[in-house]
Design a protein around this motif. Sequence first.
Motif, PDB file in Angstrom:
ATOM      1  N   LEU A  13       0.815  -1.214   0.000  1.00 48.06           N
ATOM      2  CA  LEU A  13       0.000   0.000   0.000  1.00 48.06           C
ATOM      3  C   LEU A  13       0.849   1.266   0.000  1.00 48.06           C
ATOM      4  N   LYS A  14       2.146   1.123   0.290  1.00 46.55           N
ATOM      5  CA  LYS A  14       3.021   2.296   0.239  1.00 46.55           C
ATOM      6  C   LYS A  14       3.077   2.887  -1.166  1.00 46.55           C
ATOM      7  N   LYS A  15       2.708   2.083  -2.171  1.00 41.85           N
ATOM      8  CA  LYS A  15       2.675   2.573  -3.544  1.00 41.85           C
ATOM      9  C   LYS A  15       1.663   3.700  -3.722  1.00 41.85           C
ATOM     10  N   ILE A  16       0.681   3.800  -2.791  1.00 38.94           N
ATOM     11  CA  ILE A  16      -0.310   4.864  -2.885  1.00 38.94           C
ATOM     12  C   ILE A  16       0.364   6.235  -2.781  1.00 38.94           C
ATOM     13  N   GLY A  17       1.515   6.276  -2.127  1.00 46.69           N
ATOM     14  CA  GLY A  17       2.209   7.548  -1.929  1.00 46.69           C
ATOM     15  C   GLY A  17       2.446   8.329  -3.206  1.00 46.69           C
ATOM     16  N   ARG A  18       2.652   7.632  -4.308  1.00 47.88           N
ATOM     17  CA  ARG A  18       2.922   8.338  -5.568  1.00 47.88           C
ATOM     18  C   ARG A  18       1.671   9.029  -6.124  1.00 47.88           C
ATOM     19  N   TYR A  19       0.487   8.696  -5.567  1.00 44.44           N
ATOM     20  CA  TYR A  19      -0.763   9.323  -6.019  1.00 44.44           C
ATOM     21  C   TYR A  19      -1.299  10.333  -5.004  1.00 44.44           C
ATOM     22  N   MET A  20      -0.593  10.476  -3.899  1.00 41.88           N
ATOM     23  CA  MET A  20      -1.002  11.423  -2.860  1.00 41.88           C
ATOM     24  C   MET A  20      -0.637  12.845  -3.264  1.00 41.88           C
ATOM     25  N   HIS A  21      -1.592  13.763  -3.104  1.00 44.91           N
ATOM     26  CA  HIS A  21      -1.338  15.181  -3.325  1.00 44.91           C
ATOM     27  C   HIS A  21      -1.323  15.893  -1.984  1.00 44.91           C
ATOM     28  N   PRO A  22      -0.719  17.059  -1.898  1.00 46.79           N
ATOM     29  CA  PRO A  22      -0.766  17.811  -0.639  1.00 46.79           C
ATOM     30  C   PRO A  22      -2.209  18.012  -0.179  1.00 46.79           C
ATOM     31  N   GLY A  23      -2.446  17.734   1.076  1.00 51.57           N
ATOM     32  CA  GLY A  23      -3.783  17.895   1.638  1.00 51.57           C
ATOM     33  C   GLY A  23      -4.658  16.666   1.563  1.00 51.57           C
ATOM     34  N   ASP A  24      -4.207  15.625   0.866  1.00 52.18           N
ATOM     35  CA  ASP A  24      -5.036  14.422   0.727  1.00 52.18           C
ATOM     36  C   ASP A  24      -5.307  13.744   2.067  1.00 52.18           C
ATOM     37  N   GLU A  25      -4.338  13.813   2.991  1.00 51.21           N
ATOM     38  CA  GLU A  25      -4.543  13.164   4.291  1.00 51.21           C
ATOM     39  C   GLU A  25      -5.799  13.696   4.972  1.00 51.21           C
ATOM     40  N   ASP A  26      -6.047  14.991   4.843  1.00 52.88           N
ATOM     41  CA  ASP A  26      -7.254  15.580   5.434  1.00 52.88           C
ATOM     42  C   ASP A  26      -8.481  15.305   4.576  1.00 52.88           C
ATOM     43  N   LYS A  27      -8.320  15.326   3.260  1.00 54.22           N
ATOM     44  CA  LYS A  27      -9.468  15.118   2.374  1.00 54.22           C
ATOM     45  C   LYS A  27     -10.006  13.695   2.436  1.00 54.22           C
ATOM     46  N   MET A  28      -9.169  12.749   2.841  1.00 58.37           N
ATOM     47  CA  MET A  28      -9.617  11.357   2.946  1.00 58.37           C
ATOM     48  C   MET A  28     -10.575  11.149   4.099  1.00 58.37           C
ATOM     49  N   VAL A  29     -10.580  12.055   5.055  1.00 59.34           N
ATOM     50  CA  VAL A  29     -11.302  11.860   6.311  1.00 59.34           C
ATOM     51  C   VAL A  29     -12.683  12.488   6.244  1.00 59.34           C
ATOM     52  N   PHE A  30     -13.696  11.736   6.707  1.00 61.84           N
ATOM     53  CA  PHE A  30     -15.030  12.299   6.880  1.00 61.84           C
ATOM     54  C   PHE A  30     -15.731  11.583   8.020  1.00 61.84           C
ATOM     55  N   ASP A  31     -16.450  12.349   8.812  1.00 62.28           N
ATOM     56  CA  ASP A  31     -17.144  11.823   9.987  1.00 62.28           C
ATOM     57  C   ASP A  31     -18.562  11.413   9.599  1.00 62.28           C
ATOM     58  N   PHE A  32     -18.720  10.188   9.126  1.00 59.78           N
ATOM     59  CA  PHE A  32     -20.031   9.710   8.696  1.00 59.78           C
ATOM     60  C   PHE A  32     -20.972   9.504   9.873  1.00 59.78           C
ATOM     61  N   ASP A  33     -22.259   9.666   9.605  1.00 58.13           N
ATOM     62  CA  ASP A  33     -23.272   9.430  10.631  1.00 58.13           C
ATOM     63  C   ASP A  33     -23.387   7.948  10.958  1.00 58.13           C
ATOM     64  N   PHE A  34     -23.138   7.108   9.963  1.00 57.24           N
ATOM     65  CA  PHE A  34     -23.174   5.659  10.200  1.00 57.24           C
ATOM     66  C   PHE A  34     -22.280   4.960   9.186  1.00 57.24           C
ATOM     67  N   ILE A  35     -21.951   3.734   9.512  1.00 57.58           N
ATOM     68  CA  ILE A  35     -21.220   2.845   8.621  1.00 57.58           C
ATOM     69  C   ILE A  35     -22.097   1.629   8.352  1.00 57.58           C
ATOM     70  N   GLY A  36     -22.206   1.257   7.088  1.00 60.71           N
ATOM     71  CA  GLY A  36     -22.926   0.042   6.727  1.00 60.71           C
ATOM     72  C   GLY A  36     -21.966  -1.130   6.656  1.00 60.71           C
ATOM     73  N   VAL A  37     -22.213  -2.140   7.473  1.00 59.15           N
ATOM     74  CA  VAL A  37     -21.398  -3.354   7.485  1.00 59.15           C
ATOM     75  C   VAL A  37     -22.124  -4.430   6.685  1.00 59.15           C
ATOM     76  N   GLN A  38     -21.434  -5.038   5.722  1.00 57.53           N
ATOM     77  CA  GLN A  38     -22.041  -6.033   4.843  1.00 57.53           C
ATOM     78  C   GLN A  38     -21.248  -7.326   4.927  1.00 57.53           C
ATOM     79  N   ASN A  39     -21.858  -8.331   5.504  1.00 56.18           N
ATOM     80  CA  ASN A  39     -21.145  -9.568   5.809  1.00 56.18           C
ATOM     81  C   ASN A  39     -21.966 -10.770   5.372  1.00 56.18           C
TER      82      ASN A  39
END
Length: 475
Positions: A275-301
């Motif tokens: 997964l370290k290969k993702i680093g080559r696609y990271m842009h400045p600020g992506d660490e913050d843009k990846m994050v969102f506080d969802f109201d719920f998570i749907g678990v599918q099992n």
Amino acid sequence: METEVGGGLNRDLFGKNFKWGVSTAAYQIEGSHDKDGKGSSIWDTYTERKNKILNGHHGRIACDFYMRHQEDLALVKKLNIPNFRFSTSWSRILPEGTGTVNQKGIDFYNRIIDTCLENGTDPWLTLYHWDLPLALEKKGGWTNRDVISWFAEFTEICAKHFGDRVKHWMVMNEPMVFTGAGYFLGVHAPGRTGAKNFIPAVHHTVLSISEGGRILKDMLPAAEVGTTFSCSYIEPYTKRPKDVNAANRIDTLLNRMFIEPILGLGYPEKDLPFLKKIGRYMHPGDEDKMVFDFDFIGVQNYTREIVRNSFITPYVQASLVKARNRNVPYTSMGWEVFPESIYEMIRKFNAYKNIKKIYITENGAAFTDHLVDGAVDDVDRTNYIKDNLKQVLRARNEGLSAEGYFVWTLTDNFEWSEGYHPRFGLVHVDFETQQRTIKLSGHWYSGFLGGANDQAAPDLNCENSTLISSIASKS
């Protein structure tokens, strides 16, 4: 298998605010693949490729839900199911993926929403369930960073047209599946392979999920906004360190890779180094843009997986030990019947501190069904649902968040690369005539939701609940 009855399972045990429902997906049921201005999706073209879909099946007609949605939504009401989860076809709303809106597509989803509300059913809308517009795939699809803005445009259009009535939203369905199967293994649309496609698709999908969540909450602050994740309980084949470590890598890949960056934990590179290969696609600020506080998570099992070390398997050095080789019960998908898996996954997701609420947004099983004298006596599926519900109740009784349960699925449908072979539905579909027949599992779920406990199975000798429609035209 003998019918299992008793056990005291009762709807009231889950509490009055528990959400009960059924889940569906646009491409798997709608059909009408080119009707009323709809553009092509990656699945429309993938199913045309030789030897990609079992028996050469396709979704051009599917369950004909586009034409028969009134009847199927009447079935939802008849079965006492209070919540209906469905998805929008991106290319039905935006035939080219961006730009001009297809009003007839908007009208179709408005009819679904309005019919649900008229029937007393609460609509739950999933924005994206795998059917990317073909025009966008030609531009790189999920490997192109522009997909974030394309998806944002689509999200805004759906929020604008449906947000006044839809109160529960899911941004995406099972990102691990559509990126892994579609951009790494090539066994789902669009059929791309290798890390060079998979790694950027993963990162752009994560960014799009969080961006979609932000747009929905900004435009619809009163709505409940979530997103869903596939998951499987992972155990090692033996206690040998190599198998234990292999199981940890598969758990990271299947269960952690998408949820953790969205929660602000970053990609789990330590346990899955490639997964370290993702680093080559990271842009400045992506660490913050990846994050969102969802109201719920749907678990599918649906199952658990047993994992052993496999040196020859690239990237993960692990392989799955198939259920049929382990002398355990399994479904027609080859998935082990292991109800405790859903309990373990509820426990796993509850361990994350930043998840507010969890719904089980998919759970179900495919078995071989037989229509005999107007009835389908699917005892195995009925018991599967009951046994899984007992595990959900077990989790709730331990104080874990599990606030709803949605069966996959309403009707038998197109099951992606498996075509029409696996049947998951509470309702049997004859794909030649489009006749619907409620199965034993559907009768049981209806009785359960109507307030009956499971001290007795439904009487299948009574007038059977069948909706007979006109014969569907064939391609």
